[in-house]
Motif scaffolding. Structure first.
Motif, PDB file in Angstrom:
ATOM      1  N   ASP A 163     -11.902   1.075  24.486  1.00 48.31           N
ATOM      2  CA  ASP A 163     -12.718   0.391  23.487  1.00 48.31           C
ATOM      3  C   ASP A 163     -13.541   1.383  22.664  1.00 48.31           C
ATOM      4  O   ASP A 163     -13.521   2.601  22.897  1.00 48.31           O
ATOM      5  CB  ASP A 163     -13.593  -0.686  24.139  1.00 48.31           C
ATOM      6  N   THR A 164     -14.250   0.863  21.702  1.00 50.31           N
ATOM      7  CA  THR A 164     -14.985   1.732  20.773  1.00 50.31           C
ATOM      8  C   THR A 164     -16.141   2.462  21.442  1.00 50.31           C
ATOM      9  O   THR A 164     -16.653   3.434  20.881  1.00 50.31           O
ATOM     10  CB  THR A 164     -15.515   0.916  19.576  1.00 50.31           C
ATOM     11  N   HIS A 165     -16.561   2.001  22.611  1.00 48.34           N
ATOM     12  CA  HIS A 165     -17.610   2.708  23.354  1.00 48.34           C
ATOM     13  C   HIS A 165     -17.024   3.869  24.152  1.00 48.34           C
ATOM     14  O   HIS A 165     -17.405   5.026  23.957  1.00 48.34           O
ATOM     15  CB  HIS A 165     -18.328   1.741  24.297  1.00 48.34           C
ATOM     16  N   HIS A 166     -16.088   3.559  25.026  1.00 54.14           N
ATOM     17  CA  HIS A 166     -15.488   4.586  25.880  1.00 54.14           C
ATOM     18  C   HIS A 166     -14.648   5.553  25.056  1.00 54.14           C
ATOM     19  O   HIS A 166     -14.732   6.771  25.217  1.00 54.14           O
ATOM     20  CB  HIS A 166     -14.638   3.894  26.943  1.00 54.14           C
ATOM     21  N   TYR A 315     -11.373  -3.968  22.814  1.00 55.77           N
ATOM     22  CA  TYR A 315     -11.587  -4.149  24.247  1.00 55.77           C
ATOM     23  C   TYR A 315     -10.815  -3.074  24.994  1.00 55.77           C
ATOM     24  O   TYR A 315     -10.031  -2.325  24.412  1.00 55.77           O
ATOM     25  CB  TYR A 315     -11.166  -5.540  24.712  1.00 55.77           C
ATOM     26  N   GLU A 316     -11.061  -3.020  26.309  1.00 55.56           N
ATOM     27  CA  GLU A 316     -10.503  -1.939  27.121  1.00 55.56           C
ATOM     28  C   GLU A 316      -9.602  -2.490  28.217  1.00 55.56           C
ATOM     29  O   GLU A 316      -9.904  -3.518  28.827  1.00 55.56           O
ATOM     30  CB  GLU A 316     -11.651  -1.141  27.757  1.00 55.56           C
ATOM     31  N   GLY A 317      -8.492  -1.810  28.466  1.00 54.98           N
ATOM     32  CA  GLY A 317      -7.591  -2.226  29.530  1.00 54.98           C
ATOM     33  C   GLY A 317      -6.184  -1.718  29.293  1.00 54.98           C
ATOM     34  O   GLY A 317      -5.976  -0.764  28.546  1.00 54.98           O
ATOM     35  N   TYR A 318      -5.207  -2.356  29.932  1.00 55.83           N
ATOM     36  CA  TYR A 318      -3.817  -1.954  29.714  1.00 55.83           C
ATOM     37  C   TYR A 318      -2.896  -3.137  29.936  1.00 55.83           C
ATOM     38  O   TYR A 318      -3.251  -4.140  30.574  1.00 55.83           O
ATOM     39  CB  TYR A 318      -3.427  -0.789  30.628  1.00 55.83           C
ATOM     40  N   THR A 331       1.680  -6.950  34.521  1.00 58.12           N
ATOM     41  CA  THR A 331       0.265  -7.151  34.790  1.00 58.12           C
ATOM     42  C   THR A 331      -0.547  -6.732  33.572  1.00 58.12           C
ATOM     43  O   THR A 331      -0.110  -5.888  32.780  1.00 58.12           O
ATOM     44  CB  THR A 331      -0.199  -6.359  36.038  1.00 58.12           C
ATOM     45  N   ILE A 332      -1.701  -7.358  33.425  1.00 53.98           N
ATOM     46  CA  ILE A 332      -2.654  -7.015  32.362  1.00 53.98           C
ATOM     47  C   ILE A 332      -3.998  -6.786  33.020  1.00 53.98           C
ATOM     48  O   ILE A 332      -4.459  -7.620  33.820  1.00 53.98           O
ATOM     49  CB  ILE A 332      -2.781  -8.141  31.317  1.00 53.98           C
ATOM     50  N   GLU A 333      -4.619  -5.660  32.713  1.00 56.44           N
ATOM     51  CA  GLU A 333      -5.947  -5.381  33.264  1.00 56.44           C
ATOM     52  C   GLU A 333      -6.947  -5.213  32.135  1.00 56.44           C
ATOM     53  O   GLU A 333      -6.681  -4.525  31.144  1.00 56.44           O
ATOM     54  CB  GLU A 333      -5.948  -4.118  34.131  1.00 56.44           C
ATOM     55  N   TYR A 334      -8.096  -5.827  32.302  1.00 52.39           N
ATOM     56  CA  TYR A 334      -9.213  -5.639  31.384  1.00 52.39           C
ATOM     57  C   TYR A 334     -10.275  -4.812  32.102  1.00 52.39           C
ATOM     58  O   TYR A 334     -10.852  -5.251  33.100  1.00 52.39           O
ATOM     59  CB  TYR A 334      -9.803  -6.979  30.954  1.00 52.39           C
ATOM     60  N   HIS A 335     -10.514  -3.597  31.598  1.00 47.54           N
ATOM     61  CA  HIS A 335     -11.555  -2.736  32.169  1.00 47.54           C
ATOM     62  C   HIS A 335     -12.907  -3.116  31.581  1.00 47.54           C
ATOM     63  O   HIS A 335     -12.998  -3.833  30.591  1.00 47.54           O
ATOM     64  CB  HIS A 335     -11.297  -1.266  31.810  1.00 47.54           C
ATOM     65  N   ALA A 336     -13.957  -2.572  32.171  1.00 48.68           N
ATOM     66  CA  ALA A 336     -15.308  -2.641  31.591  1.00 48.68           C
ATOM     67  C   ALA A 336     -15.636  -4.053  31.123  1.00 48.68           C
ATOM     68  O   ALA A 336     -15.968  -4.286  29.970  1.00 48.68           O
ATOM     69  CB  ALA A 336     -15.429  -1.650  30.435  1.00 48.68           C
ATOM     70  N   GLY A 338     -18.066  -5.969  31.307  1.00 47.55           N
ATOM     71  CA  GLY A 338     -19.350  -6.199  30.652  1.00 47.55           C
ATOM     72  C   GLY A 338     -19.346  -5.870  29.177  1.00 47.55           C
ATOM     73  O   GLY A 338     -20.250  -6.276  28.441  1.00 47.55           O
ATOM     74  N   ARG A 339     -18.319  -5.139  28.727  1.00 42.83           N
ATOM     75  CA  ARG A 339     -18.255  -4.763  27.316  1.00 42.83           C
ATOM     76  C   ARG A 339     -17.211  -5.570  26.544  1.00 42.83           C
ATOM     77  O   ARG A 339     -17.069  -5.382  25.338  1.00 42.83           O
ATOM     78  CB  ARG A 339     -17.925  -3.268  27.184  1.00 42.83           C
ATOM     79  N   ILE A 340     -16.463  -6.430  27.216  1.00 41.69           N
ATOM     80  CA  ILE A 340     -15.419  -7.202  26.546  1.00 41.69           C
ATOM     81  C   ILE A 340     -16.018  -8.496  26.012  1.00 41.69           C
ATOM     82  O   ILE A 340     -16.616  -9.268  26.772  1.00 41.69           O
ATOM     83  CB  ILE A 340     -14.244  -7.488  27.505  1.00 41.69           C
ATOM     84  N   PRO A 341     -15.877  -8.765  24.725  1.00 44.54           N
ATOM     85  CA  PRO A 341     -16.590  -9.895  24.098  1.00 44.54           C
ATOM     86  C   PRO A 341     -15.899 -11.243  24.247  1.00 44.54           C
ATOM     87  O   PRO A 341     -16.062 -12.109  23.406  1.00 44.54           O
ATOM     88  CB  PRO A 341     -16.641  -9.450  22.628  1.00 44.54           C
ATOM     89  N   PHE A 342     -15.102 -11.427  25.320  1.00 49.47           N
ATOM     90  CA  PHE A 342     -14.460 -12.714  25.554  1.00 49.47           C
ATOM     91  C   PHE A 342     -14.156 -12.830  27.047  1.00 49.47           C
ATOM     92  O   PHE A 342     -14.095 -11.815  27.753  1.00 49.47           O
ATOM     93  CB  PHE A 342     -13.165 -12.852  24.735  1.00 49.47           C
ATOM     94  N   PRO A 343     -13.980 -14.053  27.550  1.00 47.15           N
ATOM     95  CA  PRO A 343     -13.695 -14.218  28.991  1.00 47.15           C
ATOM     96  C   PRO A 343     -12.378 -13.547  29.364  1.00 47.15           C
ATOM     97  O   PRO A 343     -11.411 -13.573  28.597  1.00 47.15           O
ATOM     98  CB  PRO A 343     -13.598 -15.739  29.152  1.00 47.15           C
ATOM     99  N   THR A 344     -12.344 -12.950  30.549  1.00 41.45           N
ATOM    100  CA  THR A 344     -11.122 -12.269  31.006  1.00 41.45           C
ATOM    101  C   THR A 344     -10.729 -12.792  32.378  1.00 41.45           C
ATOM    102  O   THR A 344     -11.584 -13.010  33.240  1.00 41.45           O
ATOM    103  CB  THR A 344     -11.339 -10.747  31.089  1.00 41.45           C
ATOM    104  N   PRO A 345      -9.439 -13.000  32.596  1.00 41.23           N
ATOM    105  CA  PRO A 345      -8.977 -13.489  33.906  1.00 41.23           C
ATOM    106  C   PRO A 345      -8.987 -12.381  34.948  1.00 41.23           C
ATOM    107  O   PRO A 345      -8.956 -11.194  34.618  1.00 41.23           O
ATOM    108  CB  PRO A 345      -7.546 -13.943  33.611  1.00 41.23           C
ATOM    109  N   ILE A 346      -9.014 -12.768  36.211  1.00 35.43           N
ATOM    110  CA  ILE A 346      -8.863 -11.796  37.294  1.00 35.43           C
ATOM    111  C   ILE A 346      -7.439 -11.274  37.276  1.00 35.43           C
ATOM    112  O   ILE A 346      -6.480 -12.031  37.089  1.00 35.43           O
ATOM    113  CB  ILE A 346      -9.186 -12.444  38.651  1.00 35.43           C
ATOM    114  N   GLN A 347      -7.282  -9.971  37.455  1.00 35.17           N
ATOM    115  CA  GLN A 347      -5.960  -9.367  37.350  1.00 35.17           C
ATOM    116  C   GLN A 347      -5.036  -9.833  38.469  1.00 35.17           C
ATOM    117  O   GLN A 347      -5.401  -9.868  39.645  1.00 35.17           O
ATOM    118  CB  GLN A 347      -6.056  -7.851  37.363  1.00 35.17           C
ATOM    119  N   THR A 348      -3.821 -10.182  38.093  1.00 35.93           N
ATOM    120  CA  THR A 348      -2.761 -10.523  39.032  1.00 35.93           C
ATOM    121  C   THR A 348      -1.495  -9.758  38.644  1.00 35.93           C
ATOM    122  O   THR A 348      -1.452  -9.113  37.595  1.00 35.93           O
ATOM    123  CB  THR A 348      -2.456 -12.033  39.018  1.00 35.93           C
TER     124      THR A 348
END
Length: 438
Positions: A163-166, A315-318, A331-336, A338-348
Motif C-alpha cells: 500500500d501507499t504507506h508501506h 491496499y496491501e496483500g497478495y 488464496t487471497i491475503e490482506y496484510h495490515a 488496520g490500514r485497509i479501508p474496507f472489510p476483509t475476510p479471514i484468509q482461507t
C-alpha cells in the motif's frame, strides 16, 4: 551453558527480531555477547532498550576480528544494511562460525557465489531468516503440495501489493539506492521468490521481466514540487503531498509508524542514528530503483511463475494461484488490516481438484509478526529446528542465493530487455545441480 551470539548491524530489525527474544523468551539458553556497528548511537539505543545488557561489548564496523577474539561467539547474527551482509557472513564462515542472516542474504549474484564458496570450506553454516515460510497459511500450502493434492506443479500466479504507506517507506530510506539494497526485486521480492521455490521444490533457471519507476522519484505524478533534499518532518509541501497527508494528520506529526522502524525514539530522540533519517522525500532524484515489476520465471522441472509486485496501491496483500496436473490452489491475503479501508475476510485456501468438488480450508491462525510466522521461526533459530515436520523449513545459503539471483535476474532483464538465466547471475553451474531447495 548459554549459546553466545554477536550481532553485526544493530538495526531496528536486529533489536526487535533478535535481541529482544534473546533478552526475554530465550534468556535462559541464549545471550548477546557483542555488538558491531558503524554508528555508536545504535549502541546507545540498544542499551536504552535492554539496560540489563548494558555491559555487552561494542565494536566498530572494522573490528570483527577483535570482537570474535574477545567475545568468543558461537553464532554471528547479520542484520545490518543489506550491502554489509556479505562481508560479515564470509568473515564468520572463515572462522568456522554459524551465521543467522536477515534476508536478503546478500545483494548480488557475485556475493552469493562468495558466500556459497566460503560455506563449502567452513564448518559453519548459514541460516537465512525467511519468516514468510512459517506463516500457518504458507505451511499449509506446502503440506498440500507435498501431499500431491494438485499433482505436479505446472504454473504459479503470484501478484503482490504494497500500500501507499508501506510501499513508500522504502523510498524514504536507504533501500531507494540500488547499490545499498540491490533494488526491491532483491530486497523485498526475495521473500516472494523464496516462498515459491520452497512451495514447489523446484529451482529457478531463467527470468524475463519488465519494470519501471511509476510512482516515486522526481517524475512521480503526485510530486508536489520538483525539489531535492526534503524531509517529511520539515517539508513545506506536506499538505499537497497525497502520500504524506494520507497517513499523517495535521494534529499529530506521526500518525502511523513506519512498518520496519517502528518506534525507535529511544529517550525522546525521533531519529536516533548518526547522519541518517528515515523520512527522506520519496520524490528525490537520487532514487535509482523500480517500484513496479512483472516477471516470468522458468523452473528446472518445468513450472512457470507469473509474478508481479507494485509498491503503491490502495491496499496491501497478495493473490496466489498454484496450478498442477491434478488441481489448483487459490488464496487471497490482506496484510495490515488496520490500514485497509474496507472489510476483509479471514484468509482461507480454496482447493479445486481437476475433477470433483471445491474445498475451502480454514487454517488456524496464530499471533505474531508476518502472519504468525515470526514466533515459530524464532523457536527454530534458538531452540533448534522442529524435527517433527515432514519437510525442511529453515533456509540455508543455497536458498538465499536462489532468491537473490532471481531478483537480480529480474532487474537485469528489465535493464537489458532480454531473458536472464540464473546461471548467468551465479556463474557456477555446480550450484544449480547441487543440493535441493529446502
Amino acid at each position: 551453558m548459554k549459546k553466545r551470539y554477536a550481532i553485526c548491524g544493530v538495526s531496528g530489525r536486529a533489536l526487535g527480531m533478535f535481541a529482544k527474544p534473546i533478552a526475554t523468551t530465550y534468556s535462559q539458553t541464549c545471550e548477546v555477547v557483542g555488538l558491531l556497528d558503524r554508528d555508536p548511537k545504535r549502541f546507545e539505543l540498544y542499551q536504552t532498550r535492554f539496560p540489563e545488557d548494558s555491559s555487552v561489548k561494542t565494536y566498530g564496523e572494522l573490528e570483527f576480528d577483535r570482537m570474535v577474539a574477545e567475545t568468543r561467539p558461537d553464532v554471528i547474527i547479520v542484520a545490518g544494511r543489506d550491502d554489509s551482509h556479505a562481508k560479515y557472513i564470509i568473515a564468520a564462515l572463515e572462522r568456522d562460525l554459524d551465521v543467522i542472516t536477515e534476508k536478503p542474504m546478500v545483494t548480488t549474484g557475485e556475493d552469493c557465489r562468495k558466500v556459497l564458496d566460503a560455506e563449502q570450506s567452513s564448518k559453519g553454516r548459514v541460516t537465512v531468516t525467511f519468516n514468510y515460510r512459517y506463516s500457518p497459511i504458507h505451511t499449509k500450502i506446502k503440506e498440500m503440495i507435498k501431499e500431491g493434492k494438485i499433482g505436479r506443479v505446472t504454473s504459479v500466479d503470484l501478484n503482490w501489493y504494497l500500500d501507499t504507506h508501506h510501499g513508500s517507506s522504502y523510498f524514504k530510506r536507504w533501500n531507494r539506492l540500488r547499490e545499498l539494497s540491490g533494488g526491491l526485486s532483491i530486497h523485498k521480492s526475495t521473500h516472494h521468490f523464496d516462498l515459491v521455490n520452497w512451495w514447489i521444490d523446484q529451482k529457478p533457471v531463467e527470468v524475463f521481466a519488465y519494470g519501471a519507476l511509476n510512482y516515486y522519484g522526481p517524475d512521480g505524478e503526485l510530486n508536489p514540487k520538483k525539489e531535492d533534499g526534503r524531509h517529511c518532518e520539515t517539508c513545506s509541501y506536506t499538505e499537497d503531498c497525497s502520500y504524506y497527508s494520507r497517513w499523517n494528520s495535521r494534529r499529530e506529526q506521526i500518525q502511523v509508524p513506519d512498518d520496519h522502524l517502528g518506534s525507535l525514539s529511544g529517550e525522546g530522540n525521533k531519529y536516533p542514528y548518526t547522519g541518517y533519517r528515515p523520512d527522506q522525500c520519496i520524490f528525490d532524484s537520487e532514487i535509482n530503483i523500480e517500484d513496479t515489476y512483472a516477471a516470468t520465471v522458468k523452473y528446472n522441472e518445468g513450472a512457470l511463475l507469473s509474478y508481479s509486485v507494485n509498491f503503491s496501491l490502495p491496499y496491501e496483500g497478495y493473490r496466489l494461484a498454484i496450478n498442477g496436473t491434478r488441481g489448483r490452489l487459490e488464496t487471497i491475503e490482506y496484510h495490515a488490516k488496520g490500514r485497509i479501508p474496507f472489510p476483509t475476510p479471514i484468509q482461507t485456501i480454496d482447493y479445486f481438484p481437476l475433477f470433483g468438488s471445491k474445498e475451502t480450508i480454514h487454517v488456524v491462525h496464530r499471533e505474531g509478526g508476518h502472519g504468525g510466522g515470526d514466533p515459530l521461526l524464532l523457536e527454530d533459530l534458538f531452540l533448534g529446528e522442529d524435527q517433527r515436520r515432514p519437510y525442511k523449513i529453515l533456509s540455508g545459503a543455497l536458498d538465499g542465493a536462489f532468491s537473490v539471483a532471481t531478483g537480480e535476474a529480474v532487474w537485469k532483464s528489465v535493464k537489458e530487455h532480454r531473458p536472464i538465466t540464473i546461471d548467468e547471475v551465479l556463474k557456477q553451474k555446480k550450484y544449480l545441480s547441487s543440493g535441493e531447495v529446502s
